[in-house]
Write a protein that holds these residues in place. Structure first.
Motif, mmCIF file in Angstrom:
data_model
loop_
_atom_site.group_PDB
_atom_site.id
_atom_site.type_symbol
_atom_site.label_atom_id
_atom_site.label_comp_id
_atom_site.label_asym_id
_atom_site.label_seq_id
_atom_site.Cartn_x
_atom_site.Cartn_y
_atom_site.Cartn_z
ATOM 1 N N VAL A 231 0.865 -1.173 0.000
ATOM 2 C CA VAL A 231 0.000 0.000 0.000
ATOM 3 C C VAL A 231 0.902 1.223 0.000
ATOM 4 O O VAL A 231 1.707 1.395 0.910
ATOM 5 N N VAL A 232 0.785 2.032 -1.052
ATOM 6 C CA VAL A 232 1.738 3.120 -1.212
ATOM 7 C C VAL A 232 1.070 4.469 -1.002
ATOM 8 O O VAL A 232 -0.051 4.697 -1.466
ATOM 9 N N MET A 233 1.776 5.350 -0.275
ATOM 10 C CA MET A 233 1.280 6.711 -0.056
ATOM 11 C C MET A 233 2.458 7.665 0.011
ATOM 12 O O MET A 233 3.608 7.251 0.187
ATOM 13 N N HIS A 234 2.150 8.935 -0.155
ATOM 14 C CA HIS A 234 3.209 9.936 -0.159
ATOM 15 C C HIS A 234 3.727 10.143 1.265
ATOM 16 O O HIS A 234 2.934 10.242 2.198
ATOM 17 N N PRO A 235 5.053 10.236 1.426
ATOM 18 C CA PRO A 235 5.613 10.398 2.781
ATOM 19 C C PRO A 235 5.139 11.672 3.479
ATOM 20 O O PRO A 235 5.099 11.724 4.708
ATOM 21 N N ALA A 236 4.735 12.669 2.698
ATOM 22 C CA ALA A 236 4.347 13.941 3.326
ATOM 23 C C ALA A 236 2.839 14.055 3.535
ATOM 24 O O ALA A 236 2.348 15.089 3.972
ATOM 25 N N THR A 280 0.758 -3.036 -8.629
ATOM 26 C CA THR A 280 0.853 -4.274 -9.396
ATOM 27 C C THR A 280 2.105 -4.182 -10.270
ATOM 28 O O THR A 280 2.027 -3.876 -11.450
ATOM 29 N N PRO A 281 3.272 -4.413 -9.691
ATOM 30 C CA PRO A 281 4.528 -4.141 -10.405
ATOM 31 C C PRO A 281 4.692 -4.892 -11.713
ATOM 32 O O PRO A 281 5.330 -4.400 -12.625
ATOM 33 N N TRP A 282 4.107 -6.090 -11.817
ATOM 34 C CA TRP A 282 4.319 -6.900 -13.013
ATOM 35 C C TRP A 282 3.571 -6.330 -14.215
ATOM 36 O O TRP A 282 3.895 -6.601 -15.362
ATOM 37 N N HIS A 283 2.546 -5.552 -13.942
ATOM 38 C CA HIS A 283 1.689 -5.115 -15.049
ATOM 39 C C HIS A 283 1.471 -3.615 -15.102
ATOM 40 O O HIS A 283 0.474 -3.156 -15.677
ATOM 41 N N THR A 285 3.889 0.094 -15.390
ATOM 42 C CA THR A 285 5.226 0.673 -15.450
ATOM 43 C C THR A 285 5.560 1.495 -14.205
ATOM 44 O O THR A 285 6.651 1.369 -13.645
ATOM 45 N N ALA A 286 4.605 2.306 -13.785
ATOM 46 C CA ALA A 286 4.867 3.158 -12.619
ATOM 47 C C ALA A 286 5.054 2.301 -11.374
ATOM 48 O O ALA A 286 5.960 2.537 -10.562
ATOM 49 N N ASP A 287 4.207 1.293 -11.250
ATOM 50 C CA ASP A 287 4.295 0.401 -10.091
ATOM 51 C C ASP A 287 5.623 -0.363 -10.098
ATOM 52 O O ASP A 287 6.234 -0.602 -9.053
ATOM 53 N N PHE A 288 6.028 -0.750 -11.279
ATOM 54 C CA PHE A 288 7.295 -1.465 -11.428
ATOM 55 C C PHE A 288 8.455 -0.611 -10.900
ATOM 56 O O PHE A 288 9.325 -1.100 -10.171
ATOM 57 N N GLU A 289 8.436 0.672 -11.248
ATOM 58 C CA GLU A 289 9.498 1.574 -10.806
ATOM 59 C C GLU A 289 9.511 1.712 -9.286
ATOM 60 O O GLU A 289 10.560 1.706 -8.645
ATOM 61 N N ILE A 290 8.326 1.818 -8.717
ATOM 62 C CA ILE A 290 8.230 1.923 -7.253
ATOM 63 C C ILE A 290 8.782 0.648 -6.609
ATOM 64 O O ILE A 290 9.583 0.692 -5.674
ATOM 65 N N ALA A 291 8.363 -0.487 -7.151
ATOM 66 C CA ALA A 291 8.800 -1.769 -6.587
ATOM 67 C C ALA A 291 10.311 -1.903 -6.658
ATOM 68 O O ALA A 291 10.958 -2.426 -5.747
ATOM 69 N N ASP A 295 12.764 -2.394 -3.650
ATOM 70 C CA ASP A 295 13.143 -3.800 -3.686
ATOM 71 C C ASP A 295 12.002 -4.715 -3.250
ATOM 72 O O ASP A 295 12.166 -5.581 -2.390
ATOM 73 N N LEU A 296 10.854 -4.509 -3.848
ATOM 74 C CA LEU A 296 9.669 -5.269 -3.467
ATOM 75 C C LEU A 296 9.497 -6.509 -4.338
ATOM 76 O O LEU A 296 10.042 -6.589 -5.435
ATOM 77 N N LYS A 297 8.727 -7.464 -3.816
ATOM 78 C CA LYS A 297 8.466 -8.682 -4.596
ATOM 79 C C LYS A 297 7.465 -8.386 -5.715
ATOM 80 O O LYS A 297 6.572 -7.573 -5.562
ATOM 81 N N MET A 298 7.655 -9.065 -6.845
ATOM 82 C CA MET A 298 6.731 -8.874 -7.975
ATOM 83 C C MET A 298 6.160 -10.221 -8.359
ATOM 84 O O MET A 298 6.827 -11.233 -8.307
#
Length: 714
Positions: A231-236, A280-283, A285-291, A295-298
């Motif tokens: 679950v991703v959110m902005h640090p600020a 959903t890093p596998w599918h 592009t933006a999610d892939f970059e975050i992952a 260093d997250l699992k995909m």
RNA sequence: GGGCGAUUAGCUCAGUUGGUAGAGCGCGUCAUUGACGUUGACGAUGUCAGAGGUUCGAAUCCUCUAUCGCCCACCA
């Protein structure tokens, strides 16, 4: 006077004959021009490479424009005494051709998957070779004075060899890698693409808000959500300050409870949706970059055909297009659907060829690190080593180069140059293997198999300038590289032009061409893009058949400024058919009026005629300046007006009483002047309307050589 | 969201370094045995998108606005 002048000019009976005359002269070949003494051996060179024609169909209107502009360039330079080379070529056009061939198969009720790869390759090769015959004859019909003896095909062994060496060198220099990265995948064509083969289409779809533990997340693609555990959110974002990076939460989800991990990342837009998303890093592009950053699992959710994998539980095996609503229904049943926005407008990536929605996938492919190559290109461009016409293309190019992405050159299609590499099935490592000698993985000792992918077709055509000229030791490479002008469609500025610059500098240390001349699209008479589905495609050969090639060429070039599109109307071509005839009939008048004139005599030129000749010189100087500055659209128009409105309407008219008059000296002066102006005009007009001018030239008394190798009159 | 371009005669478009607008097609009137009717002569039609600025002078250079088009981009 030749009796043919008593009838109107007839392109049909003239053009084939004249082209044959040119071909037999050998003057298309700069070596023969030197051998026969029409060009000096130490003359400066001028070279153009014809953009290799896709060998998968016939010539379209855009090709007509290419052939016209380039032929004007080379005929002009040849007449100015340059060692002139125009090298023709054909492109196997990998994916494009395969698509055309697949459509053909489709009509026969088959698909490419019905054939073993070797058989498919052979069939497409036959198809291509058959087409290439037509293309050559069509290019000849346009009057192209290219050197057929040097014709190249992207699949010629020496071209492939050069391409392979570049591949190896990129690898040796650390600019090539086989990466498991997210790529754009077309589920219909079953291949990956580079970023350039993707078309963004705005679509209105549903946008879903789901409860995910304590959060509400939003998505346009519920079918990808099975594996979401970050679950991703902005640090600020103050709203979610209580949640710490790495913290675990639990949530009831599609197929039961899941554990989610909080990730703080600045890529999240706090203004958008709820400011929280699952990825959903596998599918994506933006999610892939975050992952990758964290260093997250995909995990793969969707297979290469667009069906859900076992991770989807009860939905496994369903195609995503059908599964979406069922998944939403299940979530609704669990009370997890908060709301659905029905009119969500957003851009969807689609396959530029078939419009199928692109499914990003994480796949091992060969990538080129473009940044180092782009930096070198930027240096040269900024140093002014390449002139862009029109100049705003320089800005477009530098902007693209400054933001360049790594280039996926692997394609999962058979029609193309095979990638000379081995892949380890065990660990996935890839090895460049030009000589086919490797058999064992040095990393894991696993067995290696041949890479079955082919190169992106632009990887080979991107090396066209030095590959066709015989880099590094060929005579032509030394004589003609860098080439002078690259004339092509503005549309392929990134695909082709910019990549040629990068790869050219990379391999040879020099930019591949000094000037880039970019033309715009050829549209129909109503300025609409031509397309088979609209049924407004104009075949250039129909126009040359109807009005003559010279008329067609004038219509393509006059008033057509570089970079802007051209609305092609029959009226315009018809007007230039009249012009060809005007040249023809003015010639008839001059010949009739000079029948009693001794061409060897040099009569005293009257003051009046001196004025006319000075005016002619001025016009020629002006036109030459336009030619030297690539303003063919102006030069053509000025020639048209000089010939018609000055020579025919004024000079010829006022010559009538002089010719039939009794002042013998004035008459001879005018006869010689008329002949001189006519010949000068024929020379200057020749690059634009080569057929009619050459045909007339052959009928003049005191002309021996072909007009195409006469000296330019300025 | 960023970038690039366009806006000139009914239509399609030129206008090279700033000097009171041009072409083709179309339109109107007239001409007609002699290079050409695939012709010739003559003609009509434009606040050069709008506003401001620089300049002796702006379609052209600068700023802003409007409209249209294209390209690029990882807001789920």
């Amino acid at each position: 006077m030749d009796e043919k002048f008593l009838k109107p000019y007839d392109p049909k009976s003239t053009e084939g004959k004249i082209y044959k005359l040119w071909e037999e002269s050998g003057f298309f070949n700069p070596d023969i021009c030197i051998a026969k003494g029409v060009t000096k051996a130490d003359a400066p060179s001028f070279s153009i490479l014809m953009p290799p024609t896709n060998a998968n169909g016939s010539l379209h209107a855009g090709h007509g424009l290419v052939m016209t502009i380039e032929d004007i360039m080379v005929r002009y330079k040849r007449m100015r005494g340059f060692r002139t080379l125009w090298l023709p070529g054909l492109d196997h056009a990998g994916f494009e051709t395969q698509v055309v061939y697949e459509k053909k198969l489709e009509k026969e009720g088959k698909t490419r998957f019905d054939f073993p790869p070797e058989e498919l390759y052979k069939n497409i090769l036959d198809f291509t070779l058959e087409n290439s015959k037509n293309i050559k004859s069509q290019v000849a019909k346009m009057g192209a004075s290219c050197d057929w003896s040097r014709e190249k095909f992207t699949l010629d062994p020496e071209i492939v060899k050069t391409v392979y060496q570049t591949f190896k060198k990129l690898s040796d220099d650390g600019l090539l890698y086989r990466g498991k990265r997210i790529v754009s995948w077309c589920p219909r064509h079953q291949t990956s693409f580079s970023d350039l083969e993707i078309a963004d289409v705005e679509k209105t779809e549903k946008f879903y808000y789901f409860k995910y533990g304590p959060f509400t997340i939003s998505t346009s693609r519920p079918e990808t959500k099975f594996g979401d555990k970050y679950v991703v959110m902005h640090p600020a974002d103050k709203r979610y300050a209580e949640y710490k990076d790495g913290q675990k939460i639990t949530a009831e989800w599609i197929n039961g409870p899941v554990t989610g991990t909080i990730i703080k990342d600045e890529a999240v837009d706090m203004e958008f949706g709820t400011g929280v998303m699952t990825i959903t890093p596998w599918h994506d592009t933006a999610d892939f970059e975050i992952a990758k950053r964290h260093d997250l699992k995909m995990e793969q959710i969707i297979d290469l055909k667009g069906k859900l994998l076992p991770i989807a539980g009860e939905f496994a095996g369903q195609h995503i297009s059908k599964a979406r609503e069922a998944i939403v229904e299940k979530l609704r049943g669990k009370g997890l659907v908060e709301k659905i926005d029905e009119n969500y407008k957003h851009n969807v990536h689609t396959c530029y060829k078939c419009g199928t929605t692109i499914e990003p996938q994480v796949l091992p492919q060969w990538f080129i690190k473009m940044k180092p190559l782009a930096e070198k290109a930027l240096e040269r461009i900024k140093a002014g080593e390449i002139k862009y016409i029109p100049d705003h293309y320089e800005k477009i190019t530098t902007h693209w180069l400054e933001n360049i992405m790594d280039w996926n050159i692997s394609r999962q299609i058979v029609w193309g140059i095979p990638i000379p590499a081995k892949i380890c099935d065990g660990c996935g490592e890839g090895y460049v293997d030009l000589d086919d000698t490797l058999s064992k993985c040095t990393k894991c000792e696993g067995a290696l198999r041949k890479d079955t992918d082919t190169f992106d077709t632009w990887f080979s055509s991107g090396q066209w300038p030095f590959a066709t000229l015989g880099f590094p030791d060929g005579k032509d490479f030394k004589d003609f590289y860098p080439t002078d002008v690259m004339e092509t469609a503005g549309e392929i500025i990134f695909f082709w032009v910019s990549r040629m610059i990068m790869l050219g500098i990379y391999r040879t240390g020099k930019v591949p061409f000094k000037t880039v001349y970019l033309h715009g699209l050829v549209l129909d008479a109503k300025a609409q893009k031509m397309s088979k589905s609209k049924g407004n495609v104009i075949n250039p050969l129909d126009l040359t058949e109807k009005f003559g090639t010279d008329a067609f060429r004038m219509g393509m070039v006059v008033g057509n400024t570089p970079g802007t599109s051209l609305a092609l109307s029959e009226d315009k071509i018809r007007a230039y058919k009249n012009f060809a005839n005007k040249i023809w009939n003015a010639t008839r008048f001059v010949l009739e009026s000079t029948q009693d004139f001794d061409t060897k005599a040099s009569p005293t030129v009257s003051e009046k005629d001196k004025g006319l000749l000075a005016e002619l010189d001025d016009a020629m100087r002006d036109i030459t300046k336009d030619m030297d500055n690539f303003r063919y659209y102006l030069a053509g128009e000025k020639l048209y007006h000089y010939f018609w409105n000055t020579f025919a309407d004024v000079i010829i008219e006022e010559s009538k009483p002089i010719i039939s008059g009794t002042d013998e000296s004035a008459k001879q002066s005018r006869q010689s002047t008329l002949l001189h102006i006519l010949k000068t005009c024929l020379k200057a007009l020749h690059p634009f309307v080569p057929f009619v001018t050459e045909e007339i030239w052959s009928s003049l008394e005191d002309t021996e050589s072909l007009l195409m190798v006469e000296n330019w009159p300025a």
